[in-house]
Design a protein around this motif. Structure first.
Motif, short mmCIF file in Angstrom:
data_model
loop_
_atom_site.label_atom_id
_atom_site.label_comp_id
_atom_site.label_asym_id
_atom_site.label_seq_id
_atom_site.Cartn_x
_atom_site.Cartn_y
_atom_site.Cartn_z
N ALA A 148 25.84 28.27 71.57
CA ALA A 148 27.16 28.88 71.39
C ALA A 148 27.03 30.31 70.88
N LEU A 149 26.11 30.54 69.97
CA LEU A 149 25.88 31.90 69.47
C LEU A 149 25.42 32.82 70.60
N PHE A 150 24.46 32.34 71.38
CA PHE A 150 23.94 33.15 72.49
C PHE A 150 25.05 33.48 73.48
N GLY A 151 25.84 32.47 73.85
CA GLY A 151 26.92 32.70 74.80
C GLY A 151 27.98 33.65 74.27
N LEU A 152 28.35 33.48 73.00
CA LEU A 152 29.38 34.32 72.42
C LEU A 152 28.92 35.78 72.33
N VAL A 153 27.67 35.98 71.96
CA VAL A 153 27.14 37.35 71.86
C VAL A 153 27.13 38.01 73.23
N HIS A 154 26.68 37.28 74.25
CA HIS A 154 26.48 37.92 75.54
C HIS A 154 27.75 37.97 76.39
N LEU A 155 28.79 37.27 75.98
CA LEU A 155 30.08 37.48 76.63
C LEU A 155 30.66 38.85 76.28
N ARG A 156 30.21 39.40 75.17
CA ARG A 156 30.70 40.71 74.73
C ARG A 156 29.63 41.78 74.92
N ARG A 157 28.92 41.71 76.02
CA ARG A 157 27.85 42.65 76.32
C ARG A 157 28.40 44.06 76.49
N PRO A 158 27.77 45.07 75.90
CA PRO A 158 28.25 46.45 76.05
C PRO A 158 27.94 47.00 77.44
N GLY A 159 28.40 48.21 77.67
CA GLY A 159 28.24 48.81 78.99
C GLY A 159 26.80 49.12 79.35
N ALA A 160 25.97 49.45 78.38
CA ALA A 160 24.55 49.77 78.65
C ALA A 160 23.72 49.24 77.50
N PRO A 161 22.51 48.78 77.75
CA PRO A 161 21.70 48.19 76.68
C PRO A 161 21.27 49.20 75.63
N SER A 162 20.69 50.32 76.07
CA SER A 162 20.19 51.31 75.11
C SER A 162 19.85 52.60 75.84
N GLY A 163 20.67 53.62 75.67
CA GLY A 163 20.40 54.90 76.31
C GLY A 163 20.34 54.77 77.82
N SER A 164 19.24 55.19 78.41
CA SER A 164 19.08 55.15 79.87
C SER A 164 18.39 53.88 80.34
N GLN A 165 18.11 52.95 79.43
CA GLN A 165 17.42 51.71 79.80
C GLN A 165 18.32 50.85 80.69
N SER A 166 17.74 50.26 81.74
CA SER A 166 18.51 49.40 82.64
C SER A 166 18.56 47.99 82.08
N TRP A 167 19.55 47.23 82.57
CA TRP A 167 19.64 45.85 82.12
C TRP A 167 18.43 45.03 82.54
N GLY A 168 17.86 45.35 83.70
CA GLY A 168 16.69 44.62 84.14
C GLY A 168 15.52 44.76 83.19
N SER A 169 15.22 45.98 82.78
CA SER A 169 14.11 46.20 81.84
C SER A 169 14.43 45.63 80.47
#
Length: 297
Positions: A148-169
């Motif tokens: 439940a914690l994992f799901g709740l956190v990742h339902l509110r995923r921001p637009g980009a992970p960190s700077g120019s880093q892609s979601w894949g990396s």
């Protein structure tokens, strides 16, 4: 008419204050995340209770799934209950939910922690099912909270992970982190990293039990048997052990155990007599005639 002199930027005003251009800006702290915090505290309560209850939590009947798991070698890590390590992980998640000044950095911390917790919870559940043929309601409850914690956190995923880093990396790096933690846990709990030397006195007792043709009857799914075996430390692998349940919990008992009249686990056959229950090395020494007090420690 005389001109007014302009006050230099940053100069103190007559009242002692500093001009607005030089006033330091304070970082705004984020408000605590109530949902993440509530679930993390619930996980802390569950794992804290299991840590204090030891091998006998509520609704954990002898020989049941919880008893098997609590008695197995997968229940402790570096001498501490695994539930206590889980308590620490939930505490870190709770701390991340109430600290931080930037939403993105808080999310990154929560993402890594909940992914790590979910990977470990799934690993331990699979170990229980396939290695121990057992499940525990308390452990499944912790798995549900972490999921439940994992799901709740990742339902509110921001637009980009960190700077120019892609979601894949981003996901690849964190997946390697979680996988590395699971592999390290397997090495530690599976005994691969255990290099403790044998206690000379216990080693002598084991040699004596083998010499007098004693037998130690147990089952792979028996929590009491696991606790009995742990009493012998590094010498446990040399015990005259007989597996009475070679096909698992639901399979027929081994013929040798049926012939010996074994009715409960663990059981010890010493000098023709059967003794049941967990026995300390000192008790086994007395029953088998081994000079425990005179043996070299």
């Amino acid at each position: 008419m005389a001109r007014k002199k302009r006050r230099p930027s940053g100069q103190k005003h007559p009242g002692g204050g500093v001009s607005g251009q030089q006033r330091p800006q304070q970082k705004t702290r984020l408000k605590p995340d109530p949902w993440i915090l509530s679930l993390a505290v619930l996980g802390m309560l569950l794992t804290g209770y299991l840590s204090l209850a030891g091998g006998s939590p509520a609704f954990c009947a002898e020989g049941g799934g919880c008893d098997v798991i609590q008695g197995s070698r997968w229940s402790q890590l570096f001498g501490l209950p695994l539930a206590l390590w889980g308590f620490g992980l939930y505490a870190l998640i709770a701390l991340a939910a109430v600290t931080g000044s930037a939403p993105a950095s808080r999310w990154r911390r929560l993402s890594r922690l909940t992914l790590l917790g979910l990977a470990i919870s799934i690993y331990l559940t699979l170990v229980g099912i396939f290695a121990l043929e057992a499940t525990c309601g308390w452990c499944l409850g912790s798995l549900a909270i972490m999921a439940a914690l994992f799901g709740l956190v990742h339902l509110r995923r921001p637009g980009a992970p960190s700077g120019s880093q892609s979601w894949g990396s981003w996901w690849l790096a964190n997946a390697f982190l979680a996988l590395g933690a699971v592999v390290a846990l397997q090495l530690a709990l599976g005994g691969v990293l255990d290099r403790r030397p044998e206690n000379p006195r216990v080693a002598g007792l084991v040699d004596h039990l083998v010499a007098i043709d004693a037998r130690y009857y147990g089952a792979s799914w028996c929590g009491s048997c696991a606790r009995q075996t742990r009493l012998f430390g590094a010498s446990a692998g040399r015990l005259p052990y007989v597996e009475c349940s070679p096909q698992g919990r639901g399979g027929p008992p081994a013929r040798e155990c049926v012939t010996a009249g074994v009715t409960s686990y663990p059981s010890w056959q010493i000098n023709g007599l059967m003794h049941t229950g967990i026995l300390s090395p000192e008790e086994l020494a007395g029953l088998s005639g081994f000079p425990w007090e005179q043996a070299r420690e």
